[in-house]
Enzyme design. Structure first.
Site, PDB file in Angstrom:
ATOM      1  N   GLY A 260      33.894  32.281  61.040  1.00 43.31           N
ATOM      2  CA  GLY A 260      33.458  30.962  61.021  1.00 43.31           C
ATOM      3  C   GLY A 260      32.510  30.609  59.490  1.00 43.31           C
ATOM      4  O   GLY A 260      31.773  28.895  58.917  1.00 43.31           O
TER       5      GLY A 260
ATOM      6  N   THR B 232      38.884  26.073  67.271  1.00 44.42           N
ATOM      7  CA  THR B 232      37.243  26.846  67.056  1.00 44.42           C
ATOM      8  C   THR B 232      36.261  28.185  68.053  1.00 44.42           C
ATOM      9  O   THR B 232      36.852  29.426  67.686  1.00 44.42           O
ATOM     10  CB  THR B 232      36.361  25.911  66.049  1.00 44.42           C
ATOM     11  OG1 THR B 232      36.821  25.216  65.369  1.00 44.42           O
ATOM     12  CG2 THR B 232      35.967  26.826  64.829  1.00 44.42           C
ATOM     13  N   SER B 233      36.760  27.707  68.821  1.00 45.44           N
ATOM     14  CA  SER B 233      35.838  28.552  69.384  1.00 45.44           C
ATOM     15  C   SER B 233      36.546  29.185  70.803  1.00 45.44           C
ATOM     16  O   SER B 233      36.118  30.874  70.797  1.00 45.44           O
ATOM     17  CB  SER B 233      35.780  27.285  70.888  1.00 45.44           C
ATOM     18  OG  SER B 233      36.169  27.277  71.994  1.00 45.44           O
TER      19      SER B 233
ATOM     20  N   GLY C 186      28.971  24.666  71.776  1.00 45.82           N
ATOM     21  CA  GLY C 186      29.599  26.326  71.842  1.00 45.82           C
ATOM     22  C   GLY C 186      28.918  27.128  71.861  1.00 45.82           C
ATOM     23  O   GLY C 186      28.235  28.018  72.643  1.00 45.82           O
TER      24      GLY C 186
ATOM     25  N   ARG D   1      33.882  19.597  60.050  1.00 44.65           N
ATOM     26  CA  ARG D   1      33.987  18.333  60.238  1.00 44.65           C
ATOM     27  C   ARG D   1      33.130  17.539  60.816  1.00 44.65           C
ATOM     28  O   ARG D   1      32.691  16.659  60.539  1.00 44.65           O
ATOM     29  CB  ARG D   1      35.609  17.763  61.326  1.00 44.65           C
ATOM     30  CG  ARG D   1      35.598  18.020  62.010  1.00 44.65           C
ATOM     31  CD  ARG D   1      36.969  17.334  63.035  1.00 44.65           C
ATOM     32  NE  ARG D   1      36.954  17.225  64.891  1.00 44.65           N
ATOM     33  CZ  ARG D   1      38.003  18.458  65.560  1.00 44.65           C
ATOM     34  NH1 ARG D   1      38.595  18.898  64.738  1.00 44.65           N
ATOM     35  NH2 ARG D   1      37.156  18.927  66.831  1.00 44.65           N
TER      36      ARG D   1
ATOM     37  N   HIS E 244      41.034  12.632  66.042  1.00 42.46           N
ATOM     38  CA  HIS E 244      40.565  12.728  67.755  1.00 42.46           C
ATOM     39  C   HIS E 244      38.865  12.421  67.990  1.00 42.46           C
ATOM     40  O   HIS E 244      38.432  12.576  68.767  1.00 42.46           O
ATOM     41  CB  HIS E 244      40.162  14.087  66.981  1.00 42.46           C
ATOM     42  CG  HIS E 244      40.972  15.021  66.582  1.00 42.46           C
ATOM     43  ND1 HIS E 244      40.646  15.534  65.434  1.00 42.46           N
ATOM     44  CD2 HIS E 244      42.239  15.824  67.160  1.00 42.46           C
ATOM     45  CE1 HIS E 244      42.210  16.486  64.744  1.00 42.46           C
ATOM     46  NE2 HIS E 244      42.905  16.288  66.124  1.00 42.46           N
TER      47      HIS E 244
ATOM     48  N   GLY F 237      35.149  22.044  76.913  1.00 44.29           N
ATOM     49  CA  GLY F 237      35.437  22.659  77.606  1.00 44.29           C
ATOM     50  C   GLY F 237      36.637  22.821  78.442  1.00 44.29           C
ATOM     51  O   GLY F 237      36.631  23.757  78.315  1.00 44.29           O
TER      52      GLY F 237
ATOM     53  N   GLY G  66      38.485  24.346  76.568  1.00 48.00           N
ATOM     54  CA  GLY G  66      39.130  25.110  75.589  1.00 48.00           C
ATOM     55  C   GLY G  66      38.406  26.638  76.603  1.00 48.00           C
ATOM     56  O   GLY G  66      39.138  27.321  76.412  1.00 48.00           O
TER      57      GLY G  66
END
Lengths: 577, 577
Positions: free
Chosen positions: B486, B444-445, B558, B543, B217, B402, B404
């Site tokens: 988290g 995740t968000s 976030g 990561r 990524h 953004g 997501g």
């Protein structure tokens, strides 16, 4: 861009070595390319395909049960030589004849045709089906002049399936030919690619624009438009393909059935292709066309060119039965292929061994040494000019002229030195150079230079102390050979435009009693002027036909190369005393 | 760059639709992803894989006999949601348990773990094997923290083969785990890729340079060096992989045997890969490592990223037997797979149907309407900020924050509006928004925002006329939920750094008797300041751990998103009167 290589000139050999190392389950290397490493239970017709490298999985990745028996592998974007094709075909032949199939490009036509003639002369029944699926490379009434792009795959597949079914050569040829007649493709591109070791991209498309009909070697397309949405592209592809003349759309109540192949050229990737395919499938459905077998992926690439093509093979019952038979190759597998028997590992080499040399006189051996020197100097001059040659070739062609000439002159000078050292005369030395040039350079220019050197060599002989008149005759034979081989005449914007003034001026000066060195000097000057003047011409040959306008103002790279070499001969060697 | 889409937000759905249209022979769509369209003669353990899209053939292309039973398909470069994973696993389950396997990324771990818990709670035996093959993402003594890259393929393949062999869940889990422990990869990259609809590339590498260890990524690598030759790259890849600690090199006279997978990330193409593979094969041979099965091609891509990775699976007898069993998926086929039986076409949907709504008071319904308005305004604000959010996320993350957030807020506002219109109260409305956000945004968000909305909703209820104290409790529950879910605390450079000051400031102001609107205003200001201050922090989570330095100076996206939404609430809605 292409980034990973060692020496650019070694790229083709190293690529092939890696492919062979990774793919021994399916293929083994033979001089000129690859053949299957397995054998069928019973001998079949052998399907031999090929073309330039840079298009993987075309062509080596399509060798295996249910598809091809062998592939001749040329240099990047450059036809394999006639010798390569012949070698692969001999290694693949199982006694039931050979079908040659390849994309319809001038260089491939020259080399495969020469190989076909050689195989036939040797008693091997041999046929040819050229792939002509690209609807934008010529109108439907000249469909036989169209180029081959991703439709290569569907034609090869039908040919391979027909051979695997045990059919005879007539039937395999006829089915491959029918598959070609029923295959249509169109391509678009968003950016070019770089050949290994070439700094400039083969072509460029402005950001946010899309070239329609662009060929797999960057041959210019028919139009440039704003980048459409994925759905817009799908609509363009489907509409144009369905609108092509004589597409076998259903005329009765039954639906037409197709194989649809949405092909990425290199850096348009799977997720994007699937977004486009979604709409392609919807539009074909609306048009009453049933997709019997969809394929989305990379079937004919151009290194990392950003582009997409859509291919439709319009099925009939017989083609559909063949299509769904099993196949197992490095890049394409379908159905359950019976585990194949490994082929005996040590196949006889098809390279001709170095035989004893023809007797040569001391004078001819001396001339041979000067030929070697001239070829060395010629290689150095071409090496220096290679980038510029590639640049002007990229305007109308595939940009590989400089690379091909560099490979060809290097191979020719090495081969000539090797036989001259063993005591060869002028003719044998030029023949060795001709074979090596044609073999290593591939492409159209490799074949043409083979013809030229062989023609001159024939007149110079190995025993005589040749005269200026011998060279006059040699150049005339070269003109005859090249024009008959390449079907070009003066004014077609090819090397012929420089070769003819070279030969004519030299003959006239020698006829007028000029010293051979002076006569050559005048001839080289005439060739140089003529090469420059090709900038005013529109091309009429081969694939250049479709994009003549774009190359006006740029000289023909083949003519320029000939002029460069003529000046090398002028400077380094007065060819006859 | 990615060029072909319609609306960027529709890309994932349209990609999946096209994939399903092209691949019906192998797969069918279910909510959340795809499962096989065929069934085995006897039920087996079900192997369920998944991850973000953009990595084709990972993950949907690896579903079929001999490999996975289902794949949860997330948004580009973003984990599928827990609901997606759960839905695919339920559809794939055959009564013998489920093995979940996926690359080890924070978002995937969150969502797959939640799905695993839900499946277990429902009596479905479920295990997890995370792929951790990337040797440069953590040192060998923390190998369980490594990321998963192309080694996904070898682990999935062994799991799928073990399941196909009829083994039980314990054995399938143990073999997949062993395959992961014996799989090592390393990758390099030469240029980034663009996500659909994002103008800026995810990352860049200077021309002529190569990033070592770069993730799929665009996670930064460990070093940047001059572009090597093909042979130089082969040497780097082989040397580093053989040098990784605890590589099972042979200690006796017998040779080690490996599966070698040379993977192109997108626009490094086949011919180049073969040139590199040629030298990889030579070097492994010199090191006494036998390549039992070589693979050269595209197994885990990153759209059109220019990059290469080499994966070695160190075989033992049992893994080698499993490796050579047949497989038949859209992207990987080997051996002769028995023709599978088609699965009954009409599978029951695993979407929960809209049930009757809980009873709601008039006051709570009024509040629900204001929540809908706030979510609408939140979506508009995020939409305006999405580009900037993506830009700061790309510094240390994968640049999809953004996109997501835009997807999540849009889905949340639509879902909230739908239930509010049917008469839902505040809690039900927030729960619907939470489910939709988590499901559509993925990553995740998406999961975190689901937790936040659900926690607040629980305290607001559907019947009460909630007080400022209810909202204080809701925010406190949200902090607890997010930190427990988290595993982040204040100072880890995450959304928690803004959420905690928001909750604390609001609680303090309400406790001091402030009007709720004023209290919220103070809280939003505190969250905004805290979000900006994250620019001074080094990340410690997930990561981001491997490339902390690079993101110092840039705030956490976030935290910034949370501040943006807090200000929206301040402006458009005083949440309690």
């Amino acid at each position: 861009m292409t980034r990973l290589w060692n020496a650019p000139d070694d790229f083709p050999d190293e690529m092939l070595a890696g492919f062979v190392a990774a793919s021994g389950r399916w293929i083994r290397q033979v001089p000129g390319g690859v053949v299957r490493s397995t054998r069928d239970p019973r001998p079949t017709v052998s399907v031999v395909i090929g073309g330039g490298s840079g298009h993987y999985p075309a062509f080596g990745g399509l060798v295996g049960p249910g598809l091809a028996h062998g592939a001749a592998v040329g240099n990047p974007f450059s036809s394999p030589s006639a010798r390569q094709v012949e070698s692969v075909a001999r290694a693949a032949h199982q006694g039931r004849g050979v079908l040659l199939s390849y994309g319809n490009y001038a260089g491939d036509v020259l080399h495969f045709s020469e190989a076909e003639a050689a195989l036939r002369a040797d008693g091997i029944d041999c046929r040819t089906v050229r792939v002509t699926d690209d609807i934008f490379s010529a109108p439907a009434d000249r469909a036989d002049q169209r180029r081959g792009i991703a439709g290569d795959f569907t034609v090869f597949r039908i040919a391979g399936a027909a051979a695997a079914a045990g059919l005879g050569l007539d039937a395999v040829e006829s089915l491959a030919s029918r598959a070609n007649a029923r295959t249509r493709s169109m391509g678009v591109a968003f950016s070019g690619c770089n050949l290994p070791g070439v700094d400039e991209p083969l072509f460029t498309v402005p950001d946010g624009r899309m070239a329609i009909g662009l060929g797999i070697h960057g041959e210019p397309g028919i139009a440039e438009v704003d980048l459409p949405t994925a759905d817009g592209l799908a609509q363009l592809l489907v509409e144009r393909l369905l609108a092509d003349e004589e597409v076998p759309l259903p005329d009765g109540p039954s639906s037409a059935r197709v194989v649809a192949l949405l092909n990425g050229l290199g850096s348009v990737k799977y997720e994007e292709l699937y977004v486009v395919y979604r709409r392609v499938a919807e539009l074909l459905d609306v048009a009453g066309v049933v997709v019997a077998d969809p394929h989305v992926g990379e079937y004919c690439t151009s290194f990392d060119m950003a582009g997409v093509s859509l291919t439709l093979l319009w099925l009939d019952d017989e083609l559909e039965r063949l299509w769904f038979t099993p196949a197992d190759t490095p890049a394409f597998r379908t159905g359950s292929v019976r585990t194949s028997l490994p082929r005996p590992a040590a196949a006889a080499s098809t390279e001709r061994p170095d035989g004893p040399l023809p007797r040569a006189s001391a004078e001819s051996r001396q001339l041979a040494a000067r030929i070697v020197t001239a070829l060395d100097a010629g290689h150095a001059a071409i090496d220096a000019a290679a980038e510029e040659l590639g640049r002007i070739d990229a305007v109308a062609g595939d940009g590989d002229h400089g690379v091909g000439m560099r490979r060809g002159t290097r191979a020719a000078s090495h081969a000539a030195a090797a036989v001259a050292q063993r005591g060869a005369g002028a003719s044998t030395t030029l023949n060795a150079a001709a074979d090596a040039w044609s073999d290593k350079a591939g492409g159209t220019s490799g074949a043409i230079w083979g013809v030229i050197l062989r023609a001159v060599g024939r007149e110079l002989g190995d025993e005589a102390d040749p005269t200026a008149e011998d060279l006059v005759r040699g150049l005339n034979r070269a003109v005859e050979g090249v024009t008959s081989y390449g079907k070009a005449t003066v004014g077609d914007k090819t090397l012929v435009d420089a070769l003819v003034p070279l030969a004519d001026t030299f003959a006239a000066a020698v006829g007028a009693g000029a010293d051979p060195a002076l006569a050559w000097s005048k001839a080289a000057a005439a060739a140089t002027r003529a090469a420059a003047a090709t900038a005013d011409l529109l091309p009429r040959m081969g694939r250049a036909r479709t994009h003549g306008e774009r190359s006006q103002g740029t000289p023909d790279p083949g003519a320029v190369s000939l002029a460069v070499l003529a000046r090398v001969v002028e400077q380094s060697l007065s060819p006859v005393d």
